[in-house]
Design a protein around this motif. Structure first.
Motif, short mmCIF file in Angstrom:
data_model
loop_
_atom_site.label_atom_id
_atom_site.label_comp_id
_atom_site.label_asym_id
_atom_site.label_seq_id
_atom_site.Cartn_x
_atom_site.Cartn_y
_atom_site.Cartn_z
N CYS A 21 -16.55 31.02 91.95
CA CYS A 21 -15.83 29.75 92.08
C CYS A 21 -15.05 29.45 90.81
N TYR A 22 -13.93 28.75 91.00
CA TYR A 22 -13.07 28.39 89.88
C TYR A 22 -13.49 27.13 89.12
N GLN A 23 -14.18 26.21 89.81
CA GLN A 23 -14.40 24.89 89.22
C GLN A 23 -15.82 24.43 89.41
N PRO A 24 -16.66 24.54 88.38
CA PRO A 24 -16.38 25.21 87.12
C PRO A 24 -16.44 26.72 87.30
N TYR A 25 -16.16 27.48 86.25
CA TYR A 25 -16.24 28.93 86.32
C TYR A 25 -17.70 29.31 86.55
N GLY A 43 -17.07 33.19 81.00
CA GLY A 43 -15.73 33.75 80.98
C GLY A 43 -14.71 32.80 81.57
N THR A 44 -13.57 33.35 81.97
CA THR A 44 -12.52 32.55 82.59
C THR A 44 -12.64 32.65 84.11
N ARG A 45 -11.53 32.40 84.81
CA ARG A 45 -11.59 32.33 86.28
C ARG A 45 -12.26 33.58 86.88
N PRO A 46 -13.39 33.38 87.57
CA PRO A 46 -14.07 34.53 88.18
C PRO A 46 -13.41 34.93 89.49
N LYS A 69 -28.92 42.49 90.41
CA LYS A 69 -27.94 41.81 89.57
C LYS A 69 -26.68 41.51 90.36
N LEU A 70 -25.97 40.49 89.91
CA LEU A 70 -24.62 40.22 90.37
C LEU A 70 -23.66 40.61 89.27
N TYR A 71 -22.55 41.21 89.66
CA TYR A 71 -21.49 41.58 88.73
C TYR A 71 -20.25 40.79 89.12
N VAL A 72 -19.70 40.03 88.17
CA VAL A 72 -18.59 39.13 88.45
C VAL A 72 -17.49 39.36 87.41
N VAL A 73 -16.27 39.58 87.86
CA VAL A 73 -15.18 39.78 86.90
C VAL A 73 -14.62 38.43 86.45
N ASN A 74 -14.23 38.38 85.19
CA ASN A 74 -13.60 37.19 84.60
C ASN A 74 -12.14 37.53 84.34
N SER A 75 -11.21 36.83 85.00
CA SER A 75 -9.83 37.29 85.06
C SER A 75 -8.92 36.66 84.00
N TRP A 76 -8.54 35.40 84.15
CA TRP A 76 -7.60 34.77 83.23
C TRP A 76 -7.68 33.26 83.41
#
Length: 350
Positions: free
Chosen positions: A128-132, A152-155, A164-171
């Motif tokens: 989710c974006y809000q919050p990250y 991080g930033t926007r996932p 485990k969960l793996y989540v990318v943090n984009s920008w």
């Protein structure tokens, strides 16, 4: 896909929707679901259902079964157990369809901005974006149970593997709206539901997927300047990381390999699907046997590989029009082509 800055989160709720209108679309046999993203603000996101045996597609399936639209900007779809889960980003909802009837229960996400979905051990997780953050949804009650805030930033992309969960943090945008690129992959321990580690991948990571053989594949676009894009392959046993530089627009994984294409905006697609072996990092390619219809305005928008036989789905898209689904043989020959809805972005076989 589409991006925007969303507001503060509110409490989520559930809403049961109307009964089916009597449609008899078969959804328990040899089928595939197509997620049609739809345009921004248009309430035109949809689900299509393909009968793979008859090579026939039913569009507007969600609307037929629920007597309403799916919403605006459908971001991801997964099939887990007896349900289909759809994250609808702009509408701030997650729709949960009963596979046998197509009837959906809507989970209100406040202003969270749900992006991508993963499932594990009776729970569904949404970046989710809000919050990250990542939220955890119980599949029995369809209630949001907990939120794991990320550093991080926007996932964007998310997957589950080995507890485990793996989540990318984009920008994220700065005050002037310029992009500040993250380059990390957050690791969330499922048992404690907390972020325990961050791994540096490459600028602006987008998708993360498991690969047979004990690997993760993470695609990143680069910063459109000094740093190029590519695919990072993480060995989950020793956590070693290898990189393959490439222009990566979208990817999927199958049988120990990573399938991807790269397409530059404003130019026609060359019809090449790249295949990267996660164990050896050796690359081969598959060329579509018919690419003349792909142009500057009609471009690939999805790639998914059948877990049943290695057939490849490519979605062709154009803003303001319905897209097409191409089913390819593993060597790139077109087996069939069907017209889907607006901006088809993912094809998934239950």
């Amino acid at each position: 896909m589409l991006l925007a800055l969303l507001c503060a989160a509110t409490i989520a709720g559930c809403k049961k929707d109307p009964a089916t209108n009597g449609s008899t679309v078969e959804t328990t046999g040899n089928i595939a679901y197509v997620l049609n993203e739809g345009g921004w603000g248009l309430n035109e996101a949809e689900l299509s259902v393909i009968d793979l045996d008859k090579q026939r597609i039913t569009n507007n399936y969600f609307a037929q079964q629920n007597r309403r639209g799916l919403g605006s900007v459908a971001q991801d779809v997964i099939v887990y157990g007896s349900k289909v889960y759809v994250a609808v980003w702009e509408s701030n909802t997650i729709e949960v369809l009963d596979r046998s009837t197509g009837i959906s229960t809507q989970i209100g996400m406040g202003d969270r901005g749900p992006r991508y979905l993963a499932a594990c051990e009776g729970k569904v997780y949404a970046s989710c974006y809000q919050p990250y953050s990542v939220v955890r949804i119980d599949t029995a009650s369809l209630r949001i149970e907990a939120t794991c805030q990320l550093s991080g930033t926007r996932p964007e992309g998310i997957c589950a593997a080995d507890g485990k969960l793996y989540v990318v943090n984009s920008w994220k945008p700065d005050a002037a709206g310029n992009a500040i690129y993250d380059s990390t992959l957050s690791v969330v321990d499922i048992a404690t539901f907390s972020e325990t580690q961050k791994i540096t991948i490459g600028p602006n990571p987008q998708k993360v997927k498991t690969v047979d053989g004990g690997y993760l594949a993470v695609s990143y676009t680069g910063d459109y300047g000094e740093h190029t894009g590519g695919i990072a392959v993480l060995d989950m046993e020793d956590m070693s990381l290898r990189h393959h530089e490439a222009n990566v627009s979208n990817m999927d994984t199958y049988n120990g390999k990573i399938y991807y294409y790269g397409n530059s905006h404003g130019s026609a697609w060359n019809g090449v699907i790249h295949v990267l072996d996660a164990a050896t990092m050796q690359e081969s390619s598959i060329t579509l046997d018919k690419t003349s219809q792909f142009s500057q305005t009609y471009y690939p928008y999805a790639i998914n590989v059948s877990r049943r036989d290695g057939s490849i789905y490519i979605a062709g898209a154009q803003y303001g029009a319905n897209g097409d689904i191409y089913r390819l043989t593993p060597t790139g020959s077109i087996a069939w082509q069907l017209e889907a809805g607006p901006l088809p972005s993912k094809i998934v076989e239950p």
